[in-house]
Design a protein around this motif. Structure first.
Motif, PDB file in Angstrom:
ATOM      1  N   LYS A 277       0.822  -1.207   0.000  1.00 20.76           N
ATOM      2  CA  LYS A 277       0.000   0.000   0.000  1.00 20.76           C
ATOM      3  C   LYS A 277       0.857   1.260   0.000  1.00 20.76           C
ATOM      4  O   LYS A 277       0.496   2.265  -0.604  1.00 20.76           O
ATOM      5  N   GLU A 280       1.910   1.740  -3.601  1.00 25.33           N
ATOM      6  CA  GLU A 280       0.774   2.126  -4.443  1.00 25.33           C
ATOM      7  C   GLU A 280       0.376   3.578  -4.189  1.00 25.33           C
ATOM      8  O   GLU A 280       0.076   4.322  -5.129  1.00 25.33           O
ATOM      9  N   LYS A 293     -10.695   6.196 -12.105  1.00 28.92           N
ATOM     10  CA  LYS A 293     -10.294   5.050 -11.290  1.00 28.92           C
ATOM     11  C   LYS A 293      -9.277   5.466 -10.224  1.00 28.92           C
ATOM     12  O   LYS A 293      -9.318   4.995  -9.081  1.00 28.92           O
ATOM     13  N   ASP A 294      -8.372   6.368 -10.596  1.00 31.50           N
ATOM     14  CA  ASP A 294      -7.352   6.825  -9.656  1.00 31.50           C
ATOM     15  C   ASP A 294      -7.971   7.592  -8.490  1.00 31.50           C
ATOM     16  O   ASP A 294      -7.554   7.429  -7.342  1.00 31.50           O
ATOM     17  N   LYS A 296     -10.966   7.223  -7.300  1.00 33.75           N
ATOM     18  CA  LYS A 296     -11.674   6.267  -6.435  1.00 33.75           C
ATOM     19  C   LYS A 296     -10.697   5.486  -5.572  1.00 33.75           C
ATOM     20  O   LYS A 296     -10.931   5.275  -4.377  1.00 33.75           O
ATOM     21  N   ASP A 297      -9.598   5.048  -6.164  1.00 30.95           N
ATOM     22  CA  ASP A 297      -8.581   4.315  -5.399  1.00 30.95           C
ATOM     23  C   ASP A 297      -7.991   5.203  -4.305  1.00 30.95           C
ATOM     24  O   ASP A 297      -7.803   4.765  -3.166  1.00 30.95           O
ATOM     25  N   ARG A 301      -9.143   3.502  -0.917  1.00 27.25           N
ATOM     26  CA  ARG A 301      -8.064   2.645  -0.430  1.00 27.25           C
ATOM     27  C   ARG A 301      -7.108   3.364   0.525  1.00 27.25           C
ATOM     28  O   ARG A 301      -6.437   2.706   1.333  1.00 27.25           O
TER      29      ARG A 301
END
Length: 417
Positions: A277, A280, A293-294, A296-297, A301
């Motif tokens: 993590k 990332e 998508k980025d 949301k991640d 996350r």
């Protein structure tokens, strides 16, 4: 009515005299409630109003002011992360592009400062009005919540403006190499171990915070029991901030290079969920722009998760710190407090806003809390209080935040009449 002449000494060396006054029951109940929140008597609360003291200063208000005080290592991470979000969402342009003329750099920095400063201030106001309206929330760590609020406000602004960054069809580029990311993570770990070795008292407090074992109030109690010092919760918070400052000093100190090299060699040998993590998140930090998508991640996350995972929150702050240096090319304010960059200037401006008790601006803290106080006086149920706070949250955040969507404790969100 006969006036009682009983007197009482006050903090300003004058005597209190018991007086009579007429007041409605609702107003009296509200005064007693506000006084109880401040842990003072109703008479002292009225005394402070008469002296124009900071009667509306809640614990969260005091903590927000302390949050801005030197050393500013934690503040720097939040403000730099917000600047990065603004760039990645296409709300501002990066001022570090090659070949830009000085006047263009100045214009871009000015624009960054306007948008980022407004976002940071609104996030702080939002947190303040929530805690003033519902003080029992007792938020232990402000940083992850402020970071989440900033991101959501900027994302809302980008969506409203149909930002070109959100509309791009090509893939974003990485502005920091994978090898550099791994090196940086190893160096943070090396600095953390040096803190444990040479500043064990600071490390102990930071470790308690990082592992989520204790709140700051519990840390203060632990310190009182084990050191025989009268350590307060505010002092425990200050010591945790000093620990981060010392950690950064080790990180920037060339003397630690030998220790860093040792950790670089062993860093990749063990890969667990947290290590993955870290990498990332750092990769998301280094993207030139964020696609759907980025975003949301990033939120689900990391920004939301860090609210419940103190160790992840620690690493996010330290990654934001190093990513800020690479992406913004800023000098290290952590090792030279005289250096003033965009974040230092923002801190001074916001600190002035928080401390200016006489400002009459629409979005000043005192004005907002005064307006809220008047409305809360007439609330007869938790539902009324919640609706009042909800409206202020929406107004302050310009429609980007709703009380139900803010990741507050579940016990609050599920609370009924």
């Amino acid at each position: 009515m006969k006036r009682n002449t009983k007197t009482e000494e006050t903090g300003n060396q004058q005597k209190k005299t018991v007086r009579s006054l007429s007041i409605t029951q609702n107003a009296w109940d509200a005064i007693k409630d506000k006084a109880a929140r401040e842990k003072i008597s109703a008479s002292e609360f009225l005394e402070r109003i008469g002296r124009d003291a900071s009667v509306l200063e809640t614990p969260i208000h005091s903590r927000l002011k302390a949050f801005l005080e030197a050393p500013i290592s934690i503040w720097w991470c939040w403000s730099e992360a917000t600047r990065r979000y603004a760039v990645q969402l296409g709300l501002v342009e990066n001022h570090r592009e090659e070949g830009l003329k000085d006047y263009i750099v100045e214009e871009r920095l000015k624009r960054q400062k306007e948008i980022v400063g407004d976002c940071l201030w609104r996030a702080m106001l939002t947190l303040a009005v929530i805690n003033y309206g519902i003080p029992e929330l007792s938020i232990n760590s402000m940083t992850p919540l402020l970071r989440w609020m900033s991101f959501k406000m900027l994302l809302h602004r980008a969506e409203q403006a149909e930002s070109h960054a959100l509309q791009k069809t090509d893939k974003p580029t990485f502005t920091i190499a994978q090898e550099q990311i791994e090196t940086d993570l190893a160096e943070i770990q090396a600095a953390l171990d040096l803190l444990q070795q040479f500043s064990p008292s600071y490390y102990e407090v930071l470790d308690m915070v990082m592992k989520g074992r204790m709140s700051f109030a519990q840390i203060a109690k632990y310190k009182r029991l084990n050191t025989q010092r009268n350590v307060t919760e505010a002092e425990a918070r200050r010591e945790a901030k000093e620990a981060v400052y010392q950690l950064r000093a080790y990180l920037h100190n060339k003397v630690t290079n030998i220790a860093k090299e040792q950790y670089k060699k062993s860093f990749c040998k063990s890969e667990n969920a947290l290590e993955a993590k870290k990498k990332e998140y750092y990769q998301l930090c280094s993207l030139s722009f964020l696609k759907e998508k980025d975003t949301k991640d990033l939120e689900e996350r990391f920004l939301r998760s860090s609210l419940e995972e103190p160790e992840l929150e620690f690493w996010i702050k330290e990654i934001d710190h190093l990513a800020g240096h690479y992406l913004g090319k800023f000098e290290s304010i952590h090792t030279d407090s005289k250096h003033k960059d965009l974040h230092y200037e923002l801190r001074e401006e916001i600190e002035k806003k928080l401390k200016d008790e006489n400002t009459e601006e629409k979005d000043s803290l005192r004005t907002l809390l005064t307006q809220m106080d008047k409305k809360l006086m007439f609330c007869k149920s938790f539902k009324d209080i919640r609706e009042t706070v909800e409206q202020f949250v929406s107004d302050v955040s310009q429609g980007s935040l709703q009380l139900d969507t803010i990741p507050l404790p579940k016990s609050f969100l599920e609370r009924k009449e």
